[in-house]
Design a protein around this motif. Structure first.
Motif, PDB file in Angstrom:
ATOM      1  N   LYS A  10      -8.722  10.048  -5.360  1.00 58.02           N
ATOM      2  CA  LYS A  10      -8.286  10.337  -6.725  1.00 58.02           C
ATOM      3  C   LYS A  10      -6.850   9.902  -6.968  1.00 58.02           C
ATOM      4  O   LYS A  10      -6.278  10.168  -8.020  1.00 58.02           O
ATOM      5  N   PHE A  11      -6.249   9.224  -6.005  1.00 54.77           N
ATOM      6  CA  PHE A  11      -4.849   8.813  -6.125  1.00 54.77           C
ATOM      7  C   PHE A  11      -4.735   7.288  -6.099  1.00 54.77           C
ATOM      8  O   PHE A  11      -3.941   6.723  -5.347  1.00 54.77           O
ATOM      9  N   LEU A  12      -5.535   6.616  -6.921  1.00 57.43           N
ATOM     10  CA  LEU A  12      -5.619   5.162  -6.821  1.00 57.43           C
ATOM     11  C   LEU A  12      -4.308   4.458  -7.131  1.00 57.43           C
ATOM     12  O   LEU A  12      -3.902   3.544  -6.412  1.00 57.43           O
ATOM     13  N   PHE A  13      -3.626   4.856  -8.204  1.00 58.38           N
ATOM     14  CA  PHE A  13      -2.397   4.142  -8.557  1.00 58.38           C
ATOM     15  C   PHE A  13      -1.284   4.361  -7.533  1.00 58.38           C
ATOM     16  O   PHE A  13      -0.678   3.379  -7.077  1.00 58.38           O
ATOM     17  N   PRO A  14      -0.990   5.613  -7.145  1.00 60.36           N
ATOM     18  CA  PRO A  14       0.050   5.765  -6.112  1.00 60.36           C
ATOM     19  C   PRO A  14      -0.339   5.103  -4.792  1.00 60.36           C
ATOM     20  O   PRO A  14       0.528   4.570  -4.084  1.00 60.36           O
ATOM     21  N   LYS A  15      -1.628   5.083  -4.463  1.00 65.39           N
ATOM     22  CA  LYS A  15      -2.032   4.421  -3.226  1.00 65.39           C
ATOM     23  C   LYS A  15      -1.936   2.902  -3.336  1.00 65.39           C
ATOM     24  O   LYS A  15      -1.681   2.217  -2.336  1.00 65.39           O
ATOM     25  N   PHE A  16      -2.128   2.386  -4.548  1.00 63.80           N
ATOM     26  CA  PHE A  16      -1.888   0.953  -4.746  1.00 63.80           C
ATOM     27  C   PHE A  16      -0.417   0.629  -4.504  1.00 63.80           C
ATOM     28  O   PHE A  16      -0.084  -0.355  -3.836  1.00 63.80           O
ATOM     29  N   LEU A  17       0.468   1.447  -5.045  1.00 62.72           N
ATOM     30  CA  LEU A  17       1.906   1.231  -4.846  1.00 62.72           C
ATOM     31  C   LEU A  17       2.279   1.335  -3.376  1.00 62.72           C
ATOM     32  O   LEU A  17       3.055   0.515  -2.860  1.00 62.72           O
ATOM     33  N   LEU A  18       1.726   2.324  -2.675  1.00 62.35           N
ATOM     34  CA  LEU A  18       2.031   2.509  -1.265  1.00 62.35           C
ATOM     35  C   LEU A  18       1.426   1.400  -0.401  1.00 62.35           C
ATOM     36  O   LEU A  18       1.921   1.113   0.685  1.00 62.35           O
ATOM     37  N   SER A  19       0.361   0.770  -0.887  1.00 61.46           N
ATOM     38  CA  SER A  19      -0.258  -0.344  -0.164  1.00 61.46           C
ATOM     39  C   SER A  19       0.545  -1.632  -0.320  1.00 61.46           C
ATOM     40  O   SER A  19       0.517  -2.498   0.565  1.00 61.46           O
ATOM     41  N   SER A  20       1.231  -1.774  -1.430  1.00 62.11           N
ATOM     42  CA  SER A  20       1.879  -3.051  -1.770  1.00 62.11           C
ATOM     43  C   SER A  20       3.385  -2.911  -1.977  1.00 62.11           C
ATOM     44  O   SER A  20       3.986  -3.725  -2.661  1.00 62.11           O
ATOM     45  N   LEU A  21       3.990  -1.888  -1.387  1.00 61.29           N
ATOM     46  CA  LEU A  21       5.412  -1.628  -1.592  1.00 61.29           C
ATOM     47  C   LEU A  21       6.270  -2.834  -1.223  1.00 61.29           C
ATOM     48  O   LEU A  21       7.175  -3.225  -1.966  1.00 61.29           O
ATOM     49  N   PHE A  22       5.985  -3.438  -0.087  1.00 64.82           N
ATOM     50  CA  PHE A  22       6.783  -4.576   0.380  1.00 64.82           C
ATOM     51  C   PHE A  22       6.647  -5.772  -0.550  1.00 64.82           C
ATOM     52  O   PHE A  22       7.646  -6.421  -0.899  1.00 64.82           O
ATOM     53  N   VAL A  23       5.427  -6.079  -0.988  1.00 68.25           N
ATOM     54  CA  VAL A  23       5.257  -7.258  -1.838  1.00 68.25           C
ATOM     55  C   VAL A  23       5.787  -7.008  -3.249  1.00 68.25           C
ATOM     56  O   VAL A  23       6.252  -7.936  -3.920  1.00 68.25           O
ATOM     57  N   LEU A  24       5.747  -5.770  -3.713  1.00 67.66           N
ATOM     58  CA  LEU A  24       6.289  -5.473  -5.039  1.00 67.66           C
ATOM     59  C   LEU A  24       7.806  -5.621  -5.061  1.00 67.66           C
ATOM     60  O   LEU A  24       8.368  -6.150  -6.032  1.00 67.66           O
ATOM     61  N   GLN A  25       8.476  -5.189  -4.000  1.00 64.70           N
ATOM     62  CA  GLN A  25       9.923  -5.393  -3.957  1.00 64.70           C
ATOM     63  C   GLN A  25      10.237  -6.885  -3.837  1.00 64.70           C
ATOM     64  O   GLN A  25      11.240  -7.360  -4.375  1.00 64.70           O
ATOM     65  N   GLY A  26       9.367  -7.625  -3.143  1.00 63.67           N
ATOM     66  CA  GLY A  26       9.566  -9.067  -3.035  1.00 63.67           C
ATOM     67  C   GLY A  26       9.417  -9.768  -4.368  1.00 63.67           C
ATOM     68  O   GLY A  26      10.145 -10.728  -4.667  1.00 63.67           O
ATOM     69  N   LEU A  27       8.486  -9.296  -5.200  1.00 60.16           N
ATOM     70  CA  LEU A  27       8.328  -9.852  -6.544  1.00 60.16           C
ATOM     71  C   LEU A  27       9.604  -9.655  -7.358  1.00 60.16           C
ATOM     72  O   LEU A  27      10.014 -10.550  -8.101  1.00 60.16           O
ATOM     73  N   TRP A  28      10.211  -8.499  -7.217  1.00 61.24           N
ATOM     74  CA  TRP A  28      11.459  -8.215  -7.931  1.00 61.24           C
ATOM     75  C   TRP A  28      12.617  -9.061  -7.400  1.00 61.24           C
ATOM     76  O   TRP A  28      13.334  -9.713  -8.159  1.00 61.24           O
TER      77      TRP A  28
END
Length: 284
Positions: free
Chosen positions: A163-181
């Motif tokens: 039931k925590f899909l969005f926070p788990k998406f963020l926790l799965s892709s934390l490294f690549v999201l900071q890289g995008l920034w």
């Protein structure tokens, strides 16, 4: 080539640590789940996704050659076609995400009149992918026992896992999201970064939006698309970051700390998940 002292040791450390990376496991303290709901990176229960990874990396290397010059040697085309076929026989998820992304990037390059090897893209990737996927579709959905077809069902399957899909998406892709920034200014200028991000978007959409009708629905076979695409993007971004921050000593201190910190967070999650898998008969 980079000449910075200690560069080879950095490469060894990064190569070894990449095999242990996993989502950041903070929510395991809440729901007790270490795999479900996340986009996985480390997989110990499914050997074929691990077998697929070197094929994905080799395909990426050959595909990037198509943006370096207008005509590559014939062996590059043949090798690409062979890799596409073999990777699809292992799991079709990689080419389901990667080849459409390669097509979009190729179209972008053509519209901008930039270098592209059309022979490689068509005969090394597009046609072999179409042929093998049509064959797999026919034996799986037309002649097999997997139900009617593939269906569009946004978040239906993933929501049964967590039931925590969005926070788990963020926790799965934390490294690549900071890289995008951090690297957003060079995103469309660097072919590997651009291709990796398009592949990741397509793979994640398949994971969250598609299901198989029939008895195989809960198997979550489209979840592998997001996983292999995320793995590929992590490798691309790690290589780019290592070159930029370590070998060439570029970037600000806060950028280095952000990248290193998020990478270590994924590595810590991987160690936690590894210990969990050793101590448990489950992988949830």
């Amino acid at each position: 080539e980079a000449k910075r002292k200690g560069w080879e040791w950095w490469r060894v450390g990064i190569s070894v640590s990449l095999t242990f990376l996993a989502p950041v496991m903070l929510l395991a303290l809440v729901d007790g789940l270490y795999y479900y709901g996340y986009i996985g990176l480390a997989n110990y229960h499914n050997p074929t996704i691990n077998l697929l990874k070197p094929f994905a990396l080799l395909s990426l290397i050959l595909a990037l050659k198509g943006f370096e010059k207008c005509k590559n040697p014939l062996w590059v085309v043949v090798a690409s076609a062979v890799l596409v076929i073999l990777s699809s026989l292992i799991k079709p998820n990689f080419i389901l995400a990667f080849v459409p992304a390669l097509g979009l990037l190729s179209l972008y390059k053509l519209l901008r009149k930039q270098t592209i090897d059309l022979r490689l893209m068509i005969f090394g990737f597009a046609l072999p992918s179409i042929a093998i996927l049509i064959w797999q579709w026919s034996i799986t959905y037309q002649a097999g026992d997997y139900g009617n077809s593939i269906a569009l069902a946004p978040f239906l399957l993933e929501s049964t896992y967590s039931k925590f899909l969005f926070p788990k998406f963020l926790l799965s892709s934390l490294f690549v999201l900071q890289g995008l920034w951090v690297f957003h200014k060079v995103l469309v200028k660097d072919d590997a970064l651009f291709l990796g991000w398009i592949t990741l978007v397509i793979g994640v959409l398949q994971s969250y939006l598609l299901i198989e009708n029939g008895p195989e629905m809960l198997s979550g076979n489209f979840r592998w698309s997001g996983q292999i695409a995320l793995f590929l993007m992590v490798v691309i971004l790690t290589r780019h970051s290592a070159r930029y921050f370590i070998a060439d000593s570029l970037g600000n201190t806060w950028q280095k700390l952000l990248g290193f910190g998020t990478y270590l967070a994924h590595l810590a999650g991987g160690v936690v998940y590894y210990v969990y898998c050793l101590a448990s008969i489950h992988y949830r």
